[in-house]
Design an enzyme around this catalytic site. Structure first.
Site, PDB file in Angstrom:
ATOM      1  N   HIS A 207      68.875  64.195  16.470  1.00  0.00           N
ATOM      2  CA  HIS A 207      69.406  65.429  15.769  1.00  0.00           C
ATOM      3  C   HIS A 207      69.506  65.883  14.097  1.00  0.00           C
ATOM      4  O   HIS A 207      70.303  64.778  14.193  1.00  0.00           O
ATOM      5  CB  HIS A 207      70.141  66.275  16.802  1.00  0.00           C
TER       6      HIS A 207
ATOM      7  N   CYS B  67      73.956  71.818  20.750  1.00  0.00           N
ATOM      8  CA  CYS B  67      73.067  70.443  19.784  1.00  0.00           C
ATOM      9  C   CYS B  67      72.274  69.681  20.710  1.00  0.00           C
ATOM     10  O   CYS B  67      71.128  69.035  20.709  1.00  0.00           O
ATOM     11  CB  CYS B  67      73.469  70.122  18.315  1.00  0.00           C
TER      12      CYS B  67
ATOM     13  N   ASN C 159      70.072  72.148   9.836  1.00  0.00           N
ATOM     14  CA  ASN C 159      70.860  72.228  11.234  1.00  0.00           C
ATOM     15  C   ASN C 159      70.091  73.499  11.996  1.00  0.00           C
ATOM     16  O   ASN C 159      71.505  74.046  11.870  1.00  0.00           O
ATOM     17  CB  ASN C 159      71.546  71.543  10.620  1.00  0.00           C
TER      18      ASN C 159
END
Length: 327
Positions: A254, A114, A284
């Site tokens: 994020h 991520c 996501n």
């Protein structure tokens, strides 16, 4: 050496298949509204059988290059942040560079999960300053092919998408990366993982299919560690830039879970109206969420010269970081 680098263009791409929450909630036996209440996600995009990781990345890169208005021969480096390359070997970046017509530009994958875009942008900034050449940074993932459909923690979150930015040399010291902070915590290495496929547990006949899927061992600990790492790195990056949270025009975190980045924003003192949120529609997509959000935010309200942007991420590894960027 150039004094700094600057954002020159933005791009993003998502597959055609849009998956709304009811489809997943019905399959998992969840009450209507369960996913949005806990994650902030209403929908996400998943790849079709025809989609490839390199294809998603190339679409986003093409948009960023067109937005930058740059000659493709001027790109000296392509960095591709991904956890889902087309193959374990070779890396996907050279193929993407070829598809984009970047000639002999350097090209390599980065597997930072991520936080991959944070690291890739930081490395590209160093290349651009040192060599005086533009760089293309793409983050892309097809996580729908790594979801364990039986594990609720991962099945409701992950999505497929790509985002890209072009950066170029600049002599204005108030542009580009003004402050950076990175961190890791290998003591929590197994919190988020795909157990098989690496050299430790290679693919072979008779392998349990679940070992090839993503698993989240402890969602509550992931939440706590992500908030802690993103908050600390954000504060350190602001300190390095000699800035305060009130100086930030847009915070682009994020998009892991709306509760995570809302908590980070409150902790470091970012006004809610300054937080860029794309999770509701796009879910996501790991490293791709930040450049995707940058591109969508720029399209909705173009960045103005002088704006200050804070980027922050944390994810598997654990690995994280934050950047303060001047537009």
């Amino acid at each position: 050496m150039s004094r700094s680098s600057r954002f020159l263009g933005f791009g993003h791409h998502a597959p055609a298949r849009k998956v709304e929450n009811p489809e997943i909630e019905t399959r998992l036996g969840l009450e209507p509204g369960w996913i949005e209440q806990r994650t902030g996600i209403r929908s996400r995009f998943w790849a079709t059988d025809e989609d490839t990781l390199s294809g998603l990345a190339a679409h986003a890169g093409d948009m960023a290059l067109a937005n930058a208005g740059i000659n493709r021969g001027d790109i000296g480096l392509l960095l591709l942040a991904t956890s889902t390359p087309d193959h374990l070997l070779p890396p996907s970046a050279p193929l993407v560079a070829h598809q984009l017509g970047l000639g002999r530009a350097g090209a390599v994958d980065l597997t930072g999960a991520c936080a991959g875009f944070i690291y890739a942008l930081m490395f590209a900034d160093g290349f651009t300053r040192l060599h005086g050449k533009a760089a293309l940074v793409i983050a892309a993932n097809i996580l729908s092919r790594r979801i364990n459909p039986a594990e609720r923690a991962s099945a409701v979150l992950f999505a497929d998408a790509a985002g890209a930015v072009v950066i170029s040399p600049c002599e204005e010291s108030d542009r580009g990366i003004l402050g950076a902070a990175v961190a890791s915590d290998g003591s929590r290495y197994g919190l988020i993982q795909i157990p098989a496929g690496g050299s430790n547990t290679p693919f072979h006949g008779g392998l349990d299919l679940e070992q090839t899927r993503m698993t989240i061992a402890d969602g509550r600990e992931v939440f706590a560690k992500a908030v802690e790492m993103m908050s600390r790195c954000s504060q350190d990056a602001l300190c390095a830039a000699r800035m305060q949270s009130q100086d930030i025009d847009r915070f682009v975190p994020h998009q892991a879970n709306i509760r995570i980045f809302d908590a980070v924003g409150r902790y470091i003192g970012i006004a809610d109206g300054a937080v860029v949120k794309t999770i509701a529609e796009y879910g996501n997509s790991s490293a791709a969420t930040i450049p995707l959000s940058l591109s969508l935010s720029h399209r909705a309200q173009p960045f103005r010269p002088g704006e200050k942007i804070l980027l922050a991420a944390a994810g598997a590894g654990l690995s994280g970081g934050a950047l303060v960027v001047g537009i």
